[in-house]
Design a protein around this motif. Sequence first.
Motif, short mmCIF file in Angstrom:
data_model
loop_
_atom_site.label_atom_id
_atom_site.label_comp_id
_atom_site.label_asym_id
_atom_site.label_seq_id
_atom_site.Cartn_x
_atom_site.Cartn_y
_atom_site.Cartn_z
N VAL A 86 22.56 31.86 51.41
CA VAL A 86 24.00 31.88 51.67
C VAL A 86 24.72 30.63 51.14
CG1 VAL A 86 23.95 30.88 54.02
CG2 VAL A 86 25.69 32.57 53.41
N THR A 87 24.05 29.50 51.19
CA THR A 87 24.68 28.28 50.68
C THR A 87 24.83 28.36 49.16
OG1 THR A 87 23.59 27.11 52.46
CG2 THR A 87 24.58 25.76 50.76
N ASN A 88 23.79 28.91 48.53
CA ASN A 88 23.87 29.08 47.07
C ASN A 88 24.96 30.08 46.68
OD1 ASN A 88 21.84 27.29 46.67
ND2 ASN A 88 20.22 28.84 46.47
N VAL A 89 25.07 31.12 47.48
CA VAL A 89 26.10 32.14 47.22
C VAL A 89 27.48 31.49 47.33
CG1 VAL A 89 27.17 34.26 48.10
CG2 VAL A 89 24.68 34.10 47.94
N ARG A 90 27.62 30.65 48.34
CA ARG A 90 28.91 29.96 48.51
C ARG A 90 29.23 29.11 47.26
NH1 ARG A 90 29.85 25.83 53.43
NH2 ARG A 90 28.18 24.77 52.31
N SER A 91 28.22 28.39 46.77
CA SER A 91 28.40 27.57 45.56
C SER A 91 28.74 28.44 44.35
CB SER A 91 27.13 26.78 45.24
OG SER A 91 26.84 25.93 46.30
N GLU A 92 28.04 29.58 44.27
CA GLU A 92 28.26 30.50 43.14
C GLU A 92 29.69 31.02 43.15
OE1 GLU A 92 25.34 33.66 43.03
OE2 GLU A 92 26.47 34.73 41.49
N ILE A 93 30.17 31.38 44.32
CA ILE A 93 31.54 31.91 44.44
C ILE A 93 32.55 30.81 44.09
CG2 ILE A 93 33.26 32.62 46.17
CD1 ILE A 93 31.12 34.48 47.29
N ASN A 94 32.33 29.63 44.65
CA ASN A 94 33.26 28.51 44.34
C ASN A 94 33.27 28.23 42.85
OD1 ASN A 94 34.15 28.09 46.91
ND2 ASN A 94 32.58 26.60 47.43
N SER A 95 32.09 28.26 42.25
CA SER A 95 31.98 28.00 40.82
C SER A 95 32.72 29.06 40.00
CB SER A 95 30.49 27.96 40.46
OG SER A 95 30.33 27.99 39.09
N LYS A 96 32.61 30.32 40.43
CA LYS A 96 33.30 31.41 39.72
C LYS A 96 34.81 31.22 39.80
CE LYS A 96 29.92 35.08 39.77
NZ LYS A 96 29.44 36.34 40.33
N PHE A 97 35.30 30.87 40.98
CA PHE A 97 36.76 30.67 41.12
C PHE A 97 37.23 29.47 40.29
CE2 PHE A 97 36.64 33.50 44.88
CZ PHE A 97 37.71 34.30 44.54
N VAL A 125 28.03 31.08 59.01
CA VAL A 125 28.04 30.83 60.46
C VAL A 125 27.24 31.91 61.18
CG1 VAL A 125 29.55 30.76 62.50
CG2 VAL A 125 30.20 29.53 60.43
N ASP A 126 27.42 33.16 60.76
CA ASP A 126 26.68 34.27 61.38
C ASP A 126 25.18 34.10 61.15
OD1 ASP A 126 29.03 35.32 62.24
OD2 ASP A 126 29.14 36.93 60.75
N CYS A 127 24.81 33.63 59.95
CA CYS A 127 23.39 33.41 59.66
C CYS A 127 22.83 32.33 60.61
CB CYS A 127 23.22 32.96 58.21
SG CYS A 127 23.27 34.32 57.03
N ASP A 129 21.79 39.53 62.32
CA ASP A 129 20.97 40.29 61.37
C ASP A 129 21.49 40.07 59.95
OD1 ASP A 129 19.15 42.46 60.50
OD2 ASP A 129 21.08 43.45 60.05
N GLN A 130 20.63 39.56 59.07
CA GLN A 130 21.13 39.12 57.76
C GLN A 130 21.58 40.26 56.87
OE1 GLN A 130 18.41 36.87 55.39
NE2 GLN A 130 16.61 37.86 56.30
N ALA A 131 20.99 41.43 57.08
CA ALA A 131 21.44 42.59 56.30
C ALA A 131 22.89 42.94 56.67
CB ALA A 131 20.53 43.78 56.56
N THR A 132 23.16 42.88 57.98
CA THR A 132 24.52 43.17 58.46
C THR A 132 25.48 42.09 57.97
OG1 THR A 132 23.53 44.13 60.44
CG2 THR A 132 25.89 43.66 60.53
N VAL A 133 25.00 40.85 58.00
CA VAL A 133 25.83 39.72 57.54
C VAL A 133 26.21 39.94 56.08
CG1 VAL A 133 25.85 37.25 57.04
CG2 VAL A 133 24.85 38.07 59.17
N ARG A 134 25.22 40.32 55.27
CA ARG A 134 25.46 40.52 53.84
C ARG A 134 26.42 41.68 53.59
NH1 ARG A 134 23.03 43.76 49.99
NH2 ARG A 134 23.28 42.99 47.85
N THR A 135 26.17 42.80 54.29
CA THR A 135 27.02 43.98 54.11
C THR A 135 28.47 43.65 54.48
OG1 THR A 135 25.13 45.36 54.69
CG2 THR A 135 27.29 46.40 54.80
#
Lengths: 84, 246
Positions: free
Chosen positions: B39-50, B170-172, B177-183
């Motif tokens: 999730v932290t990497n995803v956050r970085s990836e999203i910030n990087s894309k923006f 935060v949910d993680c 449940d990480q599947a629910t978090v991702r969805t």
Amino acid sequence: MKKLLLLAGAVVLLAAACNSQRATNNQPNQTGQTAETSKVDEAVSVLNASVDNEDAINLESDDDVIYSDQTVINGYDGVSNATY
Amino acid sequence: MRLIKQSIVALTALSLLAPSLSFAQEANTGAPSGFCARVTNVRSEINSKFTDLERKRGEKRDDISDKLKERKDDREDKIIAKQQETKVKFEDKLNELDAEATTDAQKAAIAEFKASVSAAQTVRKATVAAAMLAFRTARDQLITKRQETIRTAAVTFKTTSQAAIEKARVDCIAGADQATVRTTFLASLKTANQKFHEDVKAVDKIGQDIKALAQTRNTAVKAASKTFKDAVQAAKAKLKVALGSS
């Protein structure tokens, strides 16, 4: 004396020929034009062609430039289309 | 002693089975393993894309401004060159006429024609310049408005997306449940993207306004040219009469 008369005759003939040519130039042709009025038409054609050319340049569209940021807008889809 | 041995065996077995159980849970929900770990990497990836998109948007905005200016200058140069070429050709024709004029009345008529054309050119030039300036000024304001609309929509998209990934993080941490978090996170992103496109749709109206401005400019420029041609036509007729033909 004879030579002088011949020379005078030649001058008279030449003058007549010149007058005739000038009269022809000023004579309306089949379309009612003289050489001078044709030149007026040509001058006006030059002006009108220039105006048409200028208008074509002034009225060219810049839409391709203005809306070229559509690719950037589409790029935002990449944020939500990723797998993560 | 026996109890201790049994406990060690049980704990060992449990520690070996635990990852498998965790994997089984993820496999059952269909989500890729380790979303919360990433999730932290995803956050970085999203910030990087923006960040990348903002950079591209800024570059494109400058590019549009530069290209429009370049085209304006290029067109003005072309027009000036054409006007100079026309001036030379026109004056050559008038000089020829003047040389062939046989009376003072004809010479005066040629001079009057030249003055009439010059006056008509001045009027047309001023009218066209005013129409072009009014068009460009208003159009450039609309282009800025368009770009601001896109920028605002992008900022909203970015803020919403960042909030979504923060909620996922935060949910993680809270052990959801990480599947629910991702969805939930992916659904939020999709909604944010749809909102972005809805917000950007507002630029369609700006496009219509730019089109209307161009129409107004075209009408004004064409009217100026017609007025010019009519004036020249009238002057030409007058000159022809003076030169001896209608």
